[in-house]
Design an enzyme around this catalytic site. Structure first.
Site, short mmCIF file in Angstrom:
data_model
loop_
_atom_site.label_atom_id
_atom_site.label_comp_id
_atom_site.label_asym_id
_atom_site.label_seq_id
_atom_site.Cartn_x
_atom_site.Cartn_y
_atom_site.Cartn_z
N ASP A 1 -24.30 72.90 -2.09
CA ASP A 1 -24.68 73.64 -0.89
C ASP A 1 -23.70 74.74 -0.50
O ASP A 1 -23.97 75.49 0.44
CB ASP A 1 -24.84 72.68 0.29
CG ASP A 1 -23.50 72.09 0.72
OD1 ASP A 1 -22.71 71.74 -0.18
OD2 ASP A 1 -23.25 71.96 1.92
N PHE B 1 0.07 60.08 4.94
CA PHE B 1 -0.83 59.43 3.99
C PHE B 1 -0.71 60.09 2.62
O PHE B 1 -0.55 61.30 2.52
CB PHE B 1 -2.27 59.54 4.49
CG PHE B 1 -3.28 58.98 3.54
CD1 PHE B 1 -3.65 57.65 3.59
CD2 PHE B 1 -3.87 59.79 2.57
CE1 PHE B 1 -4.58 57.13 2.71
CE2 PHE B 1 -4.81 59.28 1.69
CZ PHE B 1 -5.16 57.95 1.76
N LYS C 1 -15.49 72.17 -11.82
CA LYS C 1 -16.87 71.67 -11.78
C LYS C 1 -17.70 72.32 -12.88
O LYS C 1 -18.46 71.65 -13.58
CB LYS C 1 -17.49 71.95 -10.41
CG LYS C 1 -16.88 71.18 -9.25
CD LYS C 1 -17.63 71.48 -7.96
CE LYS C 1 -17.07 70.68 -6.79
NZ LYS C 1 -17.83 70.91 -5.54
N ASN D 1 -18.39 76.98 -3.18
CA ASN D 1 -17.58 76.29 -4.19
C ASN D 1 -18.44 75.65 -5.28
O ASN D 1 -17.92 75.21 -6.30
CB ASN D 1 -16.71 75.22 -3.52
CG ASN D 1 -17.53 74.18 -2.81
OD1 ASN D 1 -18.41 74.50 -2.02
ND2 ASN D 1 -17.26 72.92 -3.07
N ASP D 2 -19.75 75.58 -5.07
CA ASP D 2 -20.65 74.99 -6.06
C ASP D 2 -21.35 76.04 -6.91
O ASP D 2 -22.11 75.69 -7.82
CB ASP D 2 -21.72 74.13 -5.36
CG ASP D 2 -21.11 73.04 -4.49
OD1 ASP D 2 -20.19 72.37 -4.98
OD2 ASP D 2 -21.54 72.88 -3.34
N GLY E 1 -14.51 67.95 -4.17
CA GLY E 1 -13.11 68.27 -3.92
C GLY E 1 -12.44 67.26 -3.02
O GLY E 1 -11.25 67.39 -2.73
N ASP F 1 -22.75 67.89 -5.77
CA ASP F 1 -21.65 67.94 -4.82
C ASP F 1 -21.82 66.78 -3.84
O ASP F 1 -22.90 66.18 -3.75
CB ASP F 1 -21.68 69.29 -4.10
CG ASP F 1 -20.57 69.42 -3.07
OD1 ASP F 1 -19.45 68.97 -3.35
OD2 ASP F 1 -20.84 69.96 -1.99
N LYS F 2 -20.77 66.44 -3.11
CA LYS F 2 -20.87 65.33 -2.15
C LYS F 2 -21.08 65.83 -0.73
O LYS F 2 -22.13 65.61 -0.13
CB LYS F 2 -19.61 64.46 -2.21
CG LYS F 2 -19.67 63.25 -1.28
CD LYS F 2 -18.35 62.50 -1.24
CE LYS F 2 -17.32 63.24 -0.40
NZ LYS F 2 -17.63 63.22 1.05
N THR F 3 -20.10 66.53 -0.21
CA THR F 3 -20.13 66.92 1.20
C THR F 3 -21.20 67.97 1.43
O THR F 3 -21.18 69.03 0.82
CB THR F 3 -18.76 67.47 1.62
OG1 THR F 3 -17.75 66.52 1.31
CG2 THR F 3 -18.74 67.75 3.11
#
Length: 1086
Positions: A759, A487, A738, A762-763, A622, A348-350
């Site tokens: 973390d 945006f 994922k 969602n993971d 995400g 995951d990133k965040t």
């Protein structure tokens, strides 16, 4: 048939086909529609309980036993135990039954405790109090008792107990702000909107008087999609129909922020919520080591069965022939996970790679660089809390551009301000002394506004459609907000049109450099472009800022154009995009900004080390593509020379999916004919480095079955592209997607070992799907850690976990597995050979005590200590040289070649033991008192002496074989290895040298002492041990000299380094320092 289709059919069958519909209708507050309204089919809905546990009180024992005995090793020993229990065998059933009972019991206790923790967490969640409306009053009950149709009240900082349709809030504009960190990993605030006709209901009585029904789709896991409508029944006969979308849906697991309270109606509860549907069911994982061991066990099981069949057949052949002697017979007497072989890491990133803490680093205006509180126009300034950043060297027009740049960043955003001090920590303005909190769905916007605040301009608030900012002179400037050009990922920019107090109309635009520069007609483009490129190389997130002045006529034309696009019922998004293209042109470039999405400590170093180790790293997030790509550059997943390939919705809209996939395939395979690519370790030095970016919508199309019912072609093509890319970024991924990505790679034809790390909740799905799941204990709760195989506080610990502990574990476990097979081949094969010399009876070659204690006492402790302490190279070496991980890649030490070598080595040693002792006793005579004596050595012996001699050589050989394989020697190793041999000798002396009163007869009495009293026996023992160990020693020497592995070369280098040290140093620095001394040395070095 597809599993999802089967589940659908079962669900329809259980619910009743006549009651199954593709949509559901909810009575808000359980109030039926007025008479004459459309009739609806009543449906059953589950309660609001969440179940993540695996067992219940009633099914724990049978289900756990079934799962444990699915393991071939446990099933094998169960069969052995049952055979010993039923059939007359030389060994006691306790020998197999007691260790099996111990392993099964300990494993059941461990799994039961883990499931008890899950039950405990489920109960805490299901029993938490929830407020709902009943008869116009606020009532509290447990979360698990919520039903579809209940109207729920949620207060600030509370988590939504189920999926709700947003009816009203305490805010006058009918909005609320939520964080969805536990769902999609994004901790930024998102704005949701109440239904237009219900947003004015602020009290319990008002809400209780609502008469409405909701029609919506059946539960599905897509977090970003929802389709429905609400029918509000007023005094009129016809209801008011309003559309419902994802902006009206509040998801379970999200948290209410910056809003005192909201009211919502439950539409999905319990295991039908989108959060629950994105959970992956917990399945039992099998490591690569266990799978290899299972295959080896099957081979040995076949060998044992063949031995038994051969002995049984030959026994009856022997007995069928006349004048045969009776059979010679004496009376019978009494796993770590696979973190070591990881080939793919999905992260995951965040919160995993980053701290989700954006920091404004600098801005470049007209070619001059501004760093808050540090640098102005390239000059280092002494530290001071308030610094006048006005550029005095340029002229009046340059100063005007500078202030326009600051105003643009203060106005061009969608930030909301909360003046309280209790949400997400207050941020105090250095100039105004006023405490405020900036809230936005984009953390970049918050970082920019805070950065400009430190440069002298502070955004205050949006009130009555007027934006207020505080300038350097502490004067408040008010701008009327006329239009917001939102945006989107296609335009990659946003704009606002504002009107100043003097009546001037400005269009301020900010966005990616690639979308701003082509629309600029004025400004110092070259200087700003150079600075943007430099910041991008350093991994900073860059934005360009431009503006243009509008006269009233131009503004009227823009209003007309936008209004026509907004009211269009068909192709509204397309018409808005065309309008934006016409408006955002002929701009004047002001400058650029650089923001750092702060990575976790040593995250980039960890990813670089993992890639050097030959592990492919994928980022699944995400977040938006631009945000995720910038992070990938910052953490060195993508490098400067990486050619990025896009498989996104935008690309597919321009071309068909088929064409895009084949185009990407041709690109990555262009040089495959002339250059070699290592599918596991990445790219060769001369090959183009490729990185792939794919979004969730494109993945859905790839995974979607084609019209002919197959989806394999697209999947295989996609996998082929991924195999030839050094890194892959998957953005805008739902939690279930994922897991689909992980499963797709896990089930590909190479069957690689996968690891997932995250973390948040969602993971959880991908953590459960991967072979190895790691949870990071972070700000998003402990859901990931609770469902993982391992939990770590930071991403950086992954480096040591895999490259050091994983490496050591695999070396140890592979030696343990092969050594156990080897020593048991040495143990069993002489017994098999012995049957040819005892008439194929059940006569054992070894004494019963030796049979029982061989694996329990004589040879168990050395391999146990080896599997706990062995370090074939030092920890520092493994950290310094990640490429050593490749020596254990692809399960290298448990392949068939290695297995066959260990097996043949065991057979060879068994032949040496048996026939070496046999030829020693070949020529025998019978003495006058009936004893058997060898004519060449004059040694008196019987069958127990022969067996004891074979057993003695065997115990010494297998123990010394392990000593040859040991590289890390400590006093504990010496104590256990030499102590085991000494224990065998002492036990044999005591067992055969004392008359034990509890034994009916003692066949081993004086056997061992008499054997050792013979000089030739000593010579034979030493000779047979030497001959047995010689092939393994020769093999080690030759392979190390002719075909050394990277690890062996490092070992040789370290050995040479020790040889060249001064003698005093060697005396002071033993080969294996104590762990405490190593710890002290590292502490001092730090």
């Amino acid at each position: 048939m597809d599993c999802s289709r089967v589940r659908t059919l079962v669900r329809r069958y259980c619910a009743g086909e006549e009651n199954w519909v593709d949509s559901r209708t909810i009575y808000v507050g359980h109030k039926e529609p007025p008479p004459g309204a459309e009739a609806y089919i009543l449906q059953r809905h589950p309660d609001n309980r969440i179940v993540s546990s695996k067992y219940t009180f009633w099914n724990f024992i049978p289900k756990n036993l079934f799962e444990q005995f699915r393991r071939i090793a446990n099933f094998y020993f169960l069969i052995i135990f049952l055979v010993q229990l039923i059939i007359d065998t030389p060994t006691s059933p306790v020998t197999s039954g007691l260790p099996l009972f111990f392993v099964i019991t300990v494993t059941a206790i461990k799994q039961g405790y883990e499931d008890w923790l899950r039950h405990k967490a489920d109960n805490a969640m299901n029993q938490c109090p929830v407020h709902f409306i009943q008869h116009g009053k606020l009532v509290r009950k447990q979360s698990r008792k919520l039903r579809v149709g209940d109207i729920v009240m949620v207060k600030e900082d509370e988590t939504f107990p189920c999926d709700l349709i947003f009816l009203s809030s305490s805010r006058g504009d009918g909005t609320c702000h939520v964080t969805t960190a536990s769902l999609d990993g994004e901790s930024s605030h998102k704005t949701h909107y109440a239904v237009q006709d219900t947003k004015g209901f602020h009290t319990e009585e008002d809400i209780d008087g609502l008469h409405a029904t909701i029609e919506c789709e059946q539960p599905q896991p897509d977090l970003y999609k929802f389709v429905g409508r609400i029918n509000v029944y007023n005094d009129r006969n016809d209801p008011v129909v309003r559309p419902l979308g994802s902006e009206n849906l509040l998801l379970r697991g999200a948290t209410l922020k910056n809003t005192e309270k909201i009211f919502g109606v439950a539409i999905y509860t319990g295991m039908e919520t989108k959060m629950a549907l994105n959970y992956q069911s917990k399945s039992q994982k099998r490591s690569a080591v266990e799978k290899s061991m299972n295959v080896f066990l099957i081979v040995y099981l076949c060998i044992l069965i063949s031995k038994a069949l051969i002995n049984t057949v030959l026994k009856y052949v022997w007995q069928s022939e006349p004048f045969r002697d009776e059979p010679w017979y004496n009376q019978k007497t009494e796993s770590e996970r696979q973190r070591n072989l990881v080939e793919y890491i999905f992260t995951d990133k965040t919160g995993t790679l980053t701290e989700n803490n954006m920091e404004f680093k600098e801005c470049c205006i007209e070619g001059h660089v501004y760093v808050p509180h540090a640098i102005c126009n390239g000059q280092v300034l002494p530290g001071a809390s308030g610094i006048d950043m006005i550029d005095s060297s340029p002229g009046t027009s340059a100063r005007e551009r500078e202030e326009l740049f600051f105003r643009a960043l203060c106005l061009c955003h969608t930030i909301q301000v909360k003046d309280d001090d209790d949400v997400d920590g207050p941020r105090k303005s250095p100039d105004s002394g006023k405490s405020c909190t900036y809230i936005s769905s984009s953390p970049d916007e918050v970082a920019l506004v805070e950065g400009i605040q430190r440069l002298g301009f502070t955004y205050l608030r949006l009130k009555d459609n007027y934006m207020e900012i505080l300038n350097r002179e502490n004067d408040v400037e008010r701008f009327e907000l006329l239009e917001i050009l939102s945006f989107d990922s296609v335009r990659r920019r946003m704009s606002v049109i504002v009107k100043s107090a003097t009546g001037e109309i400005y269009l301020f635009c900010k966005g990616a450099d690639s979308s701003i520069f082509p629309r600029v007609i004025e400004g110092k483009v070259d200087q700003i472009r150079a600075r943007v490129e430099r910041n991008a190389v350093e991994g900073l997130r860059t934005l360009c800022v431009a503006y243009k002045r509008l006269n009233p006529e131009e503004y009227e034309g823009i209003c007309t154009l936008l209004q026509a696009a907004k009211v269009a019922l068909q192709d509204r998004e397309k018409k808005l995009a065309e309008a934006y293209e016409q408006i955002e042109k002929d701009l004047v470039l002001l400058g650029a900004t650089a923001v750092e999405d702060r990575l976790q400590e040593k995250a980039a170093d960890t990813i670089e080390a993992l890639q050097k180790a030959g592990i492919k790293v994928w980022v699944l997030t995400g977040d938006k593509m631009e945000t995720a790509a910038a992070t990938c550059y910052a953490c060195k997943l993508f490098r400067r020379n990486t050619q990025l390939l896009e498989l996104t919705t935008k690309k597919i809209e321009e071309q068909s999916l088929h064409d895009v996939l084949f185009e990407l395939s041709k690109t990555v395979l262009r040089h495959s004919g002339s250059l070699t690519r290592d599918n596991f370790s990445g790219l060769s030095a001369d090959m183009q480095d490729y990185g792939l970016i794919i979004d969730g919508a494109a993945l859905s199309l790839i995974m979607k079955p084609r019209e002919d019912g197959s989806c394999g072609n697209y999947r295989e093509l996609f996998l082929e592209i991924c195999r030839n890319c050094s890194a892959v970024l998957c953005c805008r991924m739902a939690p279930l997607q994922k897991a689909q990505i992980v499963k797709l790679i896990k089930l590909s034809k190479e069957h690689p070992i996968t690891l997932a790390i995250g973390d948040g909740a969602n993971d959880v799905s991908m953590i459960l799907e991967a072979h190895v799941g790691i949870g990071v204990i972070g700000k998003e709760g402990r859901q990931a850690a609770r469902n993982s195989d391992y939990a770590v506080p930071k991403f950086k610990h992954l480096k040591k976990m895999l490259l050091v502990h994983g490496h050591f574990y695999y070396i140890r476990i592979s030696e343990l597995v092969q050594y156990f097979f080897y020593k048991n081949v040495c143990f069993i094969f002489p017994q098999f050979l012995y049957q040819f010399f005892c008439g194929f009876s059940q006569q054992t070659l070894y004494d019963t005590a030796y049979l029982t204690l061989y694996n329990i006492s004589f040879t168990s402790l050395p391999i146990l200590l080896y599997s706990l302490m062995e370090q074939h190279v030092s920890i520092d070496t493994l950290r310094r040289d990640p490429s050593l991980y490749r020596d254990i890649a692809k399960n290298a030490l448990l392949r068939w070649r290695v297995f066959i070598y260990w097996t043949f080595l065991g057979v060879f040693d068994a032949l040496v033991f048996f026939f070496g002792a046999y030829f020693m006793f070949e020529n025998t005579t019978v003495t006058s008192n009936g004893q058997i004596m060898t004519t060449n050595t004059h040694m008196i012996f019987g069958n127990w002496t022969f067996g004891t001699l074979v057993f003695t050589v065997m115990v010494f050989t297998v123990t010394l074989k392990l000593a040859l394989d040991t590289h890390y020697w400590t006093w504990i190793n010496h104590f256990v290895i030499w102590g085991s041999l000494l224990f065998y000798i002492v036990f044999s002396l005591l067992w055969g040298g004392i008359i034990w009163p509890f034994l009916n007869y003692q066949r081993m009495y004086y056997v061992f002492i008499q054997m050792l009293s013979s000089g030739p026996a000593w010579l034979v023992i030493i000779l047979l041990i030497t001959v047995s160990l010689l092939p393994d020693v020769l093999k080690k020497v030759l392979c190390r000299q002719l075909w050394p592995s990277a690890t062996e070369r490092v070992q040789s280098t370290c050995t040479c380094g020790h040889d060249h040290l001064p003698e005093l140093t060697l005396l002071a620095c033993p080969q294996s320092p104590s762990p405490w001394a190593t710890f002290q040395a590292r502490t001092q070095n730090r």
